[in-house]
Design an enzyme around this catalytic site. Structure first.
Site, PDB file in Angstrom:
ATOM      1  N   GLN A 121       0.832  -1.204   0.000  1.00  0.00           N
ATOM      2  CA  GLN A 121       0.000   0.000   0.000  1.00  0.00           C
ATOM      3  C   GLN A 121       0.865   1.252   0.000  1.00  0.00           C
ATOM      4  OE1 GLN A 121      -2.000   0.461   3.748  1.00  0.00           O
ATOM      5  NE2 GLN A 121      -3.602   1.788   2.931  1.00  0.00           N
ATOM      6  N   GLY A 122       0.838   1.993  -1.087  1.00  0.00           N
ATOM      7  CA  GLY A 122       1.643   3.207  -1.166  1.00  0.00           C
ATOM      8  C   GLY A 122       0.812   4.436  -0.867  1.00  0.00           C
ATOM      9  N   SER A 124       1.196   6.538   2.649  1.00  0.00           N
ATOM     10  CA  SER A 124       1.902   7.542   3.459  1.00  0.00           C
ATOM     11  C   SER A 124       3.184   8.020   2.793  1.00  0.00           C
ATOM     12  CB  SER A 124       2.263   6.948   4.828  1.00  0.00           C
ATOM     13  OG  SER A 124       1.121   6.439   5.452  1.00  0.00           O
ATOM     14  N   GLU A 239      -9.753  -1.033   5.064  1.00  0.00           N
ATOM     15  CA  GLU A 239      -8.580  -1.318   5.890  1.00  0.00           C
ATOM     16  C   GLU A 239      -8.961  -1.304   7.371  1.00  0.00           C
ATOM     17  OE1 GLU A 239      -5.370   1.513   5.515  1.00  0.00           O
ATOM     18  OE2 GLU A 239      -3.972   0.210   6.580  1.00  0.00           O
TER      19      GLU A 239
HETATM   20  C1  LIG Z   1       2.628  -0.728  11.781  1.00  0.00           C
HETATM   21  C2  LIG Z   1       2.345   0.278  10.732  1.00  0.00           C
HETATM   22  C3  LIG Z   1       2.077  -0.135   9.418  1.00  0.00           C
HETATM   23  C4  LIG Z   1       1.820   0.816   8.424  1.00  0.00           C
HETATM   24  N1  LIG Z   1       1.645   0.379   7.141  1.00  0.00           N
HETATM   25  C5  LIG Z   1       1.496   1.296   6.152  1.00  0.00           C
HETATM   26  C6  LIG Z   1       1.406   0.890   4.805  1.00  0.00           C
HETATM   27  O1  LIG Z   1       1.487  -0.301   4.499  1.00  0.00           O
HETATM   28  N2  LIG Z   1       1.259   1.816   3.840  1.00  0.00           N
HETATM   29  C7  LIG Z   1       1.173   3.131   4.144  1.00  0.00           C
HETATM   30  O2  LIG Z   1       1.002   3.919   3.228  1.00  0.00           O
HETATM   31  N3  LIG Z   1       1.265   3.576   5.406  1.00  0.00           N
HETATM   32  C8  LIG Z   1       1.438   2.684   6.426  1.00  0.00           C
HETATM   33  N4  LIG Z   1       1.567   3.118   7.717  1.00  0.00           N
HETATM   34  C9  LIG Z   1       1.599   4.557   7.966  1.00  0.00           C
HETATM   35  C10 LIG Z   1       0.423   5.077   8.748  1.00  0.00           C
HETATM   36  O3  LIG Z   1      -0.716   5.141   7.936  1.00  0.00           O
HETATM   37  C11 LIG Z   1       0.826   6.449   9.293  1.00  0.00           C
HETATM   38  O4  LIG Z   1       1.883   6.248  10.213  1.00  0.00           O
HETATM   39  C12 LIG Z   1      -0.311   7.142   9.981  1.00  0.00           C
HETATM   40  O5  LIG Z   1      -1.253   7.574   9.035  1.00  0.00           O
HETATM   41  C13 LIG Z   1       0.125   8.321  10.836  1.00  0.00           C
HETATM   42  O6  LIG Z   1       0.901   9.232  10.103  1.00  0.00           O
HETATM   43  P1  LIG Z   1       2.306   9.759  10.669  1.00  0.00           P
HETATM   44  O7  LIG Z   1       3.082   8.565  11.108  1.00  0.00           O
HETATM   45  O8  LIG Z   1       2.876  10.642   9.624  1.00  0.00           O
HETATM   46  O9  LIG Z   1       1.967  10.597  11.948  1.00  0.00           O
HETATM   47  P2  LIG Z   1       1.533  12.175  12.011  1.00  0.00           P
HETATM   48  O10 LIG Z   1       0.445  12.421  11.028  1.00  0.00           O
HETATM   49  O11 LIG Z   1       2.748  13.013  11.924  1.00  0.00           O
HETATM   50  O12 LIG Z   1       0.911  12.256  13.472  1.00  0.00           O
HETATM   51  C14 LIG Z   1       1.695  12.456  14.688  1.00  0.00           C
HETATM   52  C15 LIG Z   1       0.716  12.551  15.874  1.00  0.00           C
HETATM   53  O13 LIG Z   1      -0.136  13.701  15.687  1.00  0.00           O
HETATM   54  C16 LIG Z   1      -1.480  13.307  15.735  1.00  0.00           C
HETATM   55  N5  LIG Z   1      -2.303  14.086  14.784  1.00  0.00           N
HETATM   56  C17 LIG Z   1      -2.039  14.322  13.475  1.00  0.00           C
HETATM   57  N6  LIG Z   1      -3.055  15.012  12.931  1.00  0.00           N
HETATM   58  C18 LIG Z   1      -3.970  15.225  13.896  1.00  0.00           C
HETATM   59  C19 LIG Z   1      -5.237  15.871  13.955  1.00  0.00           C
HETATM   60  N7  LIG Z   1      -5.792  16.452  12.901  1.00  0.00           N
HETATM   61  N8  LIG Z   1      -5.885  15.886  15.151  1.00  0.00           N
HETATM   62  C20 LIG Z   1      -5.358  15.308  16.239  1.00  0.00           C
HETATM   63  N9  LIG Z   1      -4.188  14.673  16.259  1.00  0.00           N
HETATM   64  C21 LIG Z   1      -3.496  14.625  15.096  1.00  0.00           C
HETATM   65  C22 LIG Z   1      -1.498  11.854  15.338  1.00  0.00           C
HETATM   66  O14 LIG Z   1      -2.651  11.209  15.796  1.00  0.00           O
HETATM   67  C23 LIG Z   1      -0.219  11.356  15.977  1.00  0.00           C
HETATM   68  O15 LIG Z   1      -0.471  11.046  17.329  1.00  0.00           O
HETATM   69  C24 LIG Z   1       1.817   2.191   8.734  1.00  0.00           C
HETATM   70  C25 LIG Z   1       2.054   2.600  10.042  1.00  0.00           C
HETATM   71  C26 LIG Z   1       2.336   1.677  11.029  1.00  0.00           C
HETATM   72  C27 LIG Z   1       2.625   2.160  12.432  1.00  0.00           C
END
Ligand SMILES: Cc1cc2nc3c(=O)[nH]c(=O)nc-3n(C[C@H](O)[C@H](O)[C@H](O)COP(=O)(O)OP(=O)(O)OC[C@H]3O[C@@H](n4cnc5c(N)ncnc54)[C@H](O)[C@@H]3O)c2cc1C
Ligand SMILES: Cc1cc2nc3c(=O)[nH]c(=O)nc-3n(C[C@H](O)[C@H](O)[C@H](O)COP(=O)(O)OP(=O)(O)OC[C@H]3O[C@@H](n4cnc5c(N)ncnc54)[C@H](O)[C@@H]3O)c2cc1C
Lengths: 397, 379
Positions: A121-122, A124, A239
């Site tokens: 899944q591309g 993030s 998902e």
């Molecule tokens: C085990 C695992 C598997 C994954 N697999 C995939 C994958 O296969 N493909 C893929 O594309 N992605 C994948 N991801 C990525 C995942 O979708 C992102 O990590 C997730 O969407 C959070 O984004 P971020 O890590 O950039 O955190 P950020 O968006 O930077 O968030 C940091 C913190 O701020 C909070 N925050 C952000 N915005 C808000 C808001 N509007 N209101 C309140 N709080 C907020 C968040 O909740 C978090 O606590 C995976 C992640 C994990 C941990």
């Protein structure tokens, strides 16, 4: 209410299982690799890895009720059930069925069913996590191809995947939700660099993926150009439903009226009994016993909620915004459960390697670390709360 | 049985919702409270509800009941939770009526349940003697006296005891307080000499009486079920009452939750509607999850009892613990989010808070039911 056609299906199925399921895969036996492979082959030919998908796309063409019968009988019959990878079956597949054109369905769905192609899944990007729509990876049309540049991160299993479903920006001048397209392409081509990222649990299932002038066939654009956000959101609902343990089932099994019904048990309590011992027939540590009871009850209530919503949704529509609630609750519940297991195990929970710790100890410890990702992957808990507030409760922006 | 309402149950729900909103909106409870009404509810309205078949829902047709189940009664009681209707479903129908239906002789059933189903007879169950729910902590004694028994002791929190035509009294014929064996149930006419019923009202403006029994004599035909084996009846009655009370709590929390979300959408501060603040949004979304979970488990608990499912008690405990926690959270959060206005008597939210607290602490709080759930799961 035994339904006659369903019962006919059941007896046919049982006959087929009797004839085809190798002896080494029956309960109590030890399976061999050859038997698993040949069983998988027959199973796939029947379309049973995705029993409810239409036959013309390689599925089993079963109704939901028939699929339930299949899963029930398989549970009785075989100790090993072939499954296709979830990115293909739980996420891309349903979206292709809804939004894909005939050619795309014919090309991709059978290979998901047969486990021939592994997907990843591309979504993030380094600068686009929760704020997914701010993604920057570009796709530019060039003849019958798109040329893709940019980077994806946290891509689970990219190092073992063959293809990727990818959100790309195809109109940089449009508003951020309006310039995104959903494109499928082969990861095994020049210009793709995949570098694994190690997790706190020690495993490396994650990757950062870089694209430099990577090519996608234009016919692998799903839906409309710049209309990818709608598909992206629907896929996220699938998902979430998948991450929360499905959209049905759960709860207590319906019990047959006659015969003794086994007493309910709790795996968490069993673990605690082994570590803490008992006092007068109860877990010796009262506060932990209370936490375990709470967690077990929450799990029971949650299972019943899934079951109820499954029954409400029988009308046949896909998952809706309430899946955010299930994703949220399942993640938090699992994290609490892992925390309790750590408390129960005490110092034995702190092992990373070495003979002093059993393999189970180490697996559970790493499982605790991995569980922290539950409330991040597939959208963080905070983001699920936002979705519930806005889409379910209608609270203002 | 499935966890969605059947067509019949939906019809009952619609009828109950319309009737109660029309006839006993929250102002009805306020009127009873402010006028210090000696009954605490309208006997005429109760008769009307009985004529709709509600008082007889769980009783068999030969005593005038509808022969339905707790699932159907739950639907009505949930609506009562939404309007805080102070009607004696729990006291007369589930507790005392349930004890008679489960343990009574044909004669006792005919004599009492027929009137109950018609809305003419009111009942109460007198069992509790301590503050915290501790079902076998019964010291009230019943000693053999001639052909019958002589009962002495004191009962607390007897729901609707002050208007009951018959009391079902749990007294000890053997053993000592805390033991499950040795309890016997008696039918007692509250006008019998030595029986004093004193009304008190609880924070939720409902009735709980103190019943003093001083050498009250009854004949042996007053025994309900078997001597020394009253706990068997009470166990079933408590499960049923706990599940029904949980259904009422589902009504309370659903109503409070909906009112609170509406308030978040209307009230303006800092130039915006307070529902735009994420600090409140997230808490509202969490409450939504609690409501959904409570609804599902209560539906299953009621059905488990109706189907006489093995281990039904375990689901009942899960339901009560879940509802107690959810009710406490949601009424407190609801009040908080209403700001200063929530503290006023004029705003209904406080009435829900009071009723929720009464329900939370009745028939075992969350900790009680977690303990019971653990025991029933074997740990
Ligand atoms: C085990 C695992 C598997 C994954 N697999 C995939 C994958 O296969 N493909 C893929 O594309 N992605 C994948 N991801 C990525 C995942 O979708 C992102 O990590 C997730 O969407 C959070 O984004 P971020 O890590 O950039 O955190 P950020 O968006 O930077 O968030 C940091 C913190 O701020 C909070 N925050 C952000 N915005 C808000 C808001 N509007 N209101 C309140 N709080 C907020 C968040 O909740 C978090 O606590 C995976 C992640 C994990 C941990
Ligand atoms: C017992 C009592 C005694 C009082 N005595 C006095 C007194 O003597 N003199 C006097 O002047 N006042 C007094 N007050 C009033 C008190 O100061 C206000 O009730 C208080 O400031 C809250 O305002 P409000 O009631 O209008 O609630 P609102 O401001 O309408 O708030 C409603 C809800 O929204 C939340 N909310 C509001 N803004 C935000 C935000 N930006 N972010 C997140 N959440 C938000 C609030 O926390 C609350 O939960 C008293 C109040 C009480 C209850």
């Amino acid at each position: 209410m035994p339904d006659a056609s369903l019962e006919a299906f059941r007896s046919e199925l049982v006959e087929w299982l009797e004839a085809n399921c190798p002896a080494s895969l029956r309960p109590g036996a030890t399976s061999t690799k050859e038997d698993r492979d040949s069983w998988q082959q027959v199973y796939i030919e029947r379309g049973y890895t995705m029993p409810t998908w239409p036959r013309e796309y390689g599925g089993g063409g079963l109704s939901k009720d028939e699929a339930r019968v299949l899963s029930h009988e398989m549970g009785r019959f075989a100790n090993w059930v072939p499954v296709a990878s979830f990115f293909g079956t739980s996420m891309l597949g349903p979206v292709l069925l809804e939004f894909g054109n005939e050619e795309q369905k014919k090309e991709h769905l059978p290979k998901i069913v047969s486990c021939e192609i592994q997907w990843c899944q591309g979504y993030s990007e380094p600068g686009a996590g929760s704020d997914l729509a701010s993604l920057q990876t570009r796709a530019v049309r060039d003849g019958d191809k798109y040329i893709i540049n940019g980077s994806k991160i946290w891509t689970t299993g990219a190092n073992n995947a063959d293809w990727i479903f990818c959100l790309t920006r195809t109109d940089p001048d449009a508003a951020k939700h309006d310039g995104i397209s959903f494109i499928l392409f082969d990861l095994r081509q020049p210009g793709v660099t995949i570098s694994p990222i190690q997790l706190i649990s020690g495993a490396s299932e994650f990757c950062q993926v870089f694209f430099q002038d990577v090519k996608a066939e234009a016919r692998n654009l799903v839906g409309t150009l710049n209309g990818g956000w709608t598909i992206a959101k629907r896929l996220l609902q699938h998902e979430r439903a998948m991450l929360s343990g499905g959209t049905g089932g759960g709860g207590e099994r319906p019990q047959a009226k006659k015969g003794p019904v086994p007493a309910p048990t709790s795996a968490l309590a069993e673990a605690a009994r082994a570590h803490l011992g008992e006092k007068q027939g109860q877990l010796a540590d009262y506060p932990l016993r209370d936490r375990i009871a709470q967690n077990e009850m929450d799990a029971l209530c949650f299972g019943l909620t899934l079951k109820r919503s499954g029954e409400q949704a029988k009308a046949g529509q896909g998952p809706g915004p309430a899946t955010s609630m299930f994703k949220l609750y399942a993640s938090e519940l699992n994290k609490r459960r892992s925390e309790i297991l750590m408390s129960v195990r005490g110092a034995a929970a702190l092992g990373w390697s070495g003979d002093e710790f059993t393999p189970l100890d180490i697996m559970e410890t790493r499982g605790w670390l991995r569980s922290k990702g539950n409330s991040i992957e597939g959208g963080t808990s905070e983001v699920q709360l936002n979705v519930i507030a806005k889409r379910v409760l209608g609270l203002p922006d | 049985m499935s966890l969605v309402l059947s067509e019949e149950q939906e019809l009952i729900q619609q009828a109950a919702s319309e009737f109660l909103k029309e006839q006993t909106p929250i102002t009805h409870l306020r009127e009873m409270r402010d006028s210090e009404d000696p009954v605490g509810f309208s006997k005429a309205l109760w008769k009307e509800m009985a004529e709709l078949g509600w008082a007889g829902i769980p009783f068999s047709e030969d005593v005038g009941g509808a022969g339905l189940g707790l699932a159907e009664l739950g639907v009505i009681v949930e609506e009562c939770g939404r309007t805080l209707s102070p009607y004696p479903f729990l006291s007369s129908v589930v507790l005392a009526g349930g004890a008679i239906a489960l343990g009574g002789s044909e004669a006792q059933k005919q004599e009492i349940l027929t009137g109950l189903c018609k809305g003419e007879t009111l009942l109460a169950l007198a069992f509790q003697e301590t503050g915290r729910f501790s079902p076998w902590a019964i010291g009230t004694k019943a000693e053999k006296a001639g052909d019958g028994f002589r009962i002495s002791g004191e009962k607390l929190f007897v729901l609707d005891g002050h208007v009951a035509d018959h009391l079902v009294v749990a007294a000890r014929t053997s053993g000592s307080s805390g033991e499950e064996n040795g309890i016997t149930l008696f039918l007692v006419d509250p006008s019998t000499q030595g029986c004093t019923v004193t009304r008190s009202s609880m924070i939720d403006s409902r009735n709980a009486a103190r019943v003093a029994l001083s050498d009250v004599t009854v004949t042996s035909s007053a025994v309900l079920g078997e001597v020394d084996r009253g706990a068997e009846i009470l166990n079933a009655v408590f499960d049923r009452a706990t599940a029904i009370l949980s259904a009422e709590m589902v009504g309370i929390i659903s109503e409070v939750f909906e009112r609170t979300v509406t308030y978040l959408k209307e009230r303006e501060q800092f130039g915006v509607r307070i529902g735009t603040f994420q600090a409140l949004k997230h808490r509202a979304a969490e409450m939504f999850c609690e409501v959904e979970l409570a609804q599902a488990v209560v539906l299953d608990a009621l059905r488990a009892l109706d189907e006489d499912r093995p281990h039904a008690s375990r689901v009942v405990s899960a339901a009560k613990a879940r509802c107690s926690d959810a009710a406490s959270l949601i009424t407190c959060e609801g009040l908080q989010m209403h700001g200063g206005i929530g503290m006023t008597d004029e705003e209904d939210i406080g009435l829900f808070l009071k009723r929720a607290k009464t329900a939370e602490l009745s028939f075992g709080d969350a900790a009680f039911h977690r303990d019971r759930f653990a025991r029933l799961t074997g740990f």
